[in-house]
Design a protein around this motif. Structure first.
Motif, mmCIF file in Angstrom:
data_model
loop_
_atom_site.group_PDB
_atom_site.id
_atom_site.type_symbol
_atom_site.label_atom_id
_atom_site.label_comp_id
_atom_site.label_asym_id
_atom_site.label_seq_id
_atom_site.Cartn_x
_atom_site.Cartn_y
_atom_site.Cartn_z
ATOM 1 N N LYS A 234 36.710 39.276 29.972
ATOM 2 C CA LYS A 234 35.449 39.060 30.684
ATOM 3 C C LYS A 234 35.339 39.961 31.908
ATOM 4 O O LYS A 234 34.319 40.603 32.141
ATOM 5 N N SER A 235 36.399 39.991 32.702
ATOM 6 C CA SER A 235 36.356 40.808 33.924
ATOM 7 C C SER A 235 36.315 42.289 33.571
ATOM 8 O O SER A 235 35.651 43.081 34.257
ATOM 9 N N THR A 236 36.985 42.646 32.484
ATOM 10 C CA THR A 236 36.926 44.033 32.025
ATOM 11 C C THR A 236 35.481 44.392 31.669
ATOM 12 O O THR A 236 35.008 45.493 31.957
ATOM 13 N N THR A 255 43.292 34.664 35.947
ATOM 14 C CA THR A 255 43.214 35.563 37.108
ATOM 15 C C THR A 255 41.916 35.360 37.891
ATOM 16 O O THR A 255 41.908 35.271 39.117
ATOM 17 N N THR A 256 40.807 35.294 37.156
ATOM 18 C CA THR A 256 39.521 35.100 37.829
ATOM 19 C C THR A 256 39.295 33.612 38.003
ATOM 20 O O THR A 256 39.233 32.873 37.028
ATOM 21 N N ARG A 257 39.222 33.158 39.258
ATOM 22 C CA ARG A 257 39.042 31.728 39.480
ATOM 23 C C ARG A 257 37.687 31.431 40.094
ATOM 24 O O ARG A 257 37.134 30.365 39.905
ATOM 25 N N VAL A 274 27.193 37.982 36.400
ATOM 26 C CA VAL A 274 28.172 37.037 36.935
ATOM 27 C C VAL A 274 29.396 36.959 36.020
ATOM 28 O O VAL A 274 29.267 36.722 34.822
ATOM 29 N N ASP A 275 30.564 37.188 36.605
ATOM 30 C CA ASP A 275 31.832 37.010 35.884
ATOM 31 C C ASP A 275 32.375 35.643 36.277
ATOM 32 O O ASP A 275 32.258 35.219 37.422
ATOM 33 N N THR A 276 32.929 34.951 35.323
ATOM 34 C CA THR A 276 33.327 33.570 35.602
ATOM 35 C C THR A 276 34.796 33.340 35.295
ATOM 36 O O THR A 276 35.453 34.146 34.644
#
Ligand SMILES: Nc1nc2c(ncn2[C@@H]2O[C@H](COP(=O)(O)OP(=O)(O)O)[C@@H](O)[C@H]2O)c(=O)[nH]1
Ligand SMILES: [Mg+2]
Length: 454
Positions: A234-236, A255-257, A274-276
């Protein structure tokens, strides 16, 4: 409401350093103030023609304040329809403040937010939808949004609303005319077509109401939420769409909180991306809160990009994940195709799917194309100038619509007096859109969104 009789002034340029700073002045005493504070070659400012430029100095009791150009704009051919000047000084907050102080000392008062535009409205140069368009132009987050606002300033929405107003007025007038006739003499021709005319007005309202979604996307931007299990990419994806390293990417799940939000413009549509936090069972309190926030964002999203690891086989847990998604608002991103595709596409029927390997940056263009297509459903890209309404307009149109339908049904029951009074309420709601009818609190609500100096 009476025309304002005082003179207002404000700095019109943004705070900070810049090449030029502009102080605007508007009101009946503008020329008198200009004559007092502008030191220049003859003739003095009040004797100049409108739309002329003066080179000179702003002079205060203590000496010269700044070297300036002064634009002279005489009413009614000015932004506010009043006498106006705009003083262009050397940039910078200190100098602009000193020029403004000199103007205030000479008899002006500090303008409130949006007060110049409010005067343009009160003096009848623009209506309320056009005044709102000014704020939308200033706040536009894309060229396309700016163009839509400019069309509104040039009257696209005013024309549509005025036509609707006139149509309803015509019906009300005819209805009321029949009230003067005794029961048996109601002219057939006059009343026969009333239901048709009301239904045409309601169709016009529906057309305007249907433009709300487009207006909202242009004003506020579309909300696109990236969702999926942890570690699927997702973050990628966020980074790839933004072309930056905004979010931390790692092989460590969770990693992404927190929610990461960034703006970008896709084909003229402002987008909030938005990244979740990945969705999974967790005992970590911070991550749990992240997941709660994720769910809230998903509920409000215009579009959800749900990322799946296509190298994993699908199982029960996977089916549960998919069954919670809305196929109309979701694009499935089948990522990590470089690791092999084991996912079964049969379970994904009804969904738009795009295969990607974000690691190798493949499939990204295809994905962008699908995103555009999904967002454009609500937007008439190649349409000629047309009105797009705001939430305020929508609320009033919904009320006007309800009143018009109410009037229609009363008319059907032969209660013409009540029908016409209900139609008058509909007309009043339409009038509030352009400000034909207004109260001070309506103006406050509209103009409080403006910046000072506009
Ligand atoms: N092989 C492969 N690895 C990927 C791909 N996309 C992302 N990754 C890796 O998967 C891991 C998790 O990525 P991340 O974006 O942090 O996932 P998130 O938890 O969903 O935000 C990282 O090590 C990425 O480098 C891909 O297309 N192929
Ligand atoms: Mg992440």
């Amino acid at each position: 409401m009476q025309a304002p009789d005082d003179t207002i002034a404000a700095i019109g340029t943004a705070p900070g350093t810049g090449g030029i700073a502009v102080v605007r002045v508007s009101g009946p005493r503008t020329m008198e103030i200009a004559d007092r504070i502008v030191r220049c070659a003859a003739p003095r400012p009040s004797m100049r023609r409108t739309m002329s430029v003066i080179y000179g100095h702003i002079a205060a009791a203590a000496g010269d304040v700044d070297e300036v150009l002064v634009l002279v704009m005489k009413g009614p051919g000015s932004y506010t329809r009043e006498d106006m000047i705009e003083i262009q000084g050397h940039g910078g907050r200190v100098m602009a403040s000193a020029v403004l102080q000199t103007v205030l000392d000479a008899g002006a008062r500090l303008a409130e937010p949006g007060e110049f535009t409010k005067r343009a409205f009160l003096n009848g140069r623009i209506d309320l939808t056009q005044a709102e368009a000014v704020a939308d132009i200033v706040g536009a987050r894309s060229r396309r949004a700016g163009r839509a606002a400019l069309e509104q300033l040039e009257g696209s929405l005013s024309d549509a609303v005025n036509a609707l107003y006139d149509r309803l007025m015509g019906i009300a007038a005819d209805m009321e005319a029949t009230l003067d006739f005794p029961e048996e003499d109601i002219p057939e021709a006059l009343i026969q077509d009333v239901p048709d005319r009301i239904s045409r007005a309601v169709s016009e309202m529906d057309l305007l109401i249907s433009s709300w979604q487009e207006g909202r996307l242009l004003r506020e931007g579309a909300l696109i939420v990236i969702s999926g299990r942890t570690n699927v990419g997702k973050s990628t994806l966020l980074n790839a769409l933004l072309d930056t390293d905004r979010a931390i990417v790692s092989h460590i799940p969770g990693t992404t909180r927190d929610i990461i939000e960034e703006g970008l413009v896709l084909d003229g549509i402002p987008v909030r991306l938005v990244d979740t936090a990945g969705l999974r069972e967790t005992s970590c309190e911070i991550e749990s809160e992240g997941i709660r926030r994720t769910m809230r964002h998903i509920a409000r999203a215009d579009l959800q990009l749900h990322v799946l690891d296509s190298s994993q086989e699908s199982g029960n847990e996977f089916d549960a994940q998919i069954s919670g998604l809305d196929p109309i608002r979701t694009i499935l991103v089948l990522n990590k195709t470089d690791l092999g595709v084991r996912i079964c596409r049969d379970n994904l029927n009804g969904f738009t799917c795009v295969e990607t390997s974000l690691l190798n940056r493949t499939g990204l263009e295809a994905l962008k194309k699908e995103i555009r297509r999904a967002l454009m459903q609500d937007i008439k890209m190649d349409a000629p100038p047309h009105a797009v309404i705001s939430e305020r307009h929508r609320q009033l149109l919904l009320k006007a619509r309800e009143d018009a339908l109410g009037a229609d049904s009363l008319f059907g029951q032969d209660d013409i007096a009540m029908a016409s009074s209900r139609l008058r309420e509909s007309i009043e709601h339409v009038g509030l859109i352009t400000g034909r009818v207004y109260q001070e609190d309506l103006l406050k609500a509209v103009f409080s969104k403006f910046c000072i100096g506009k």
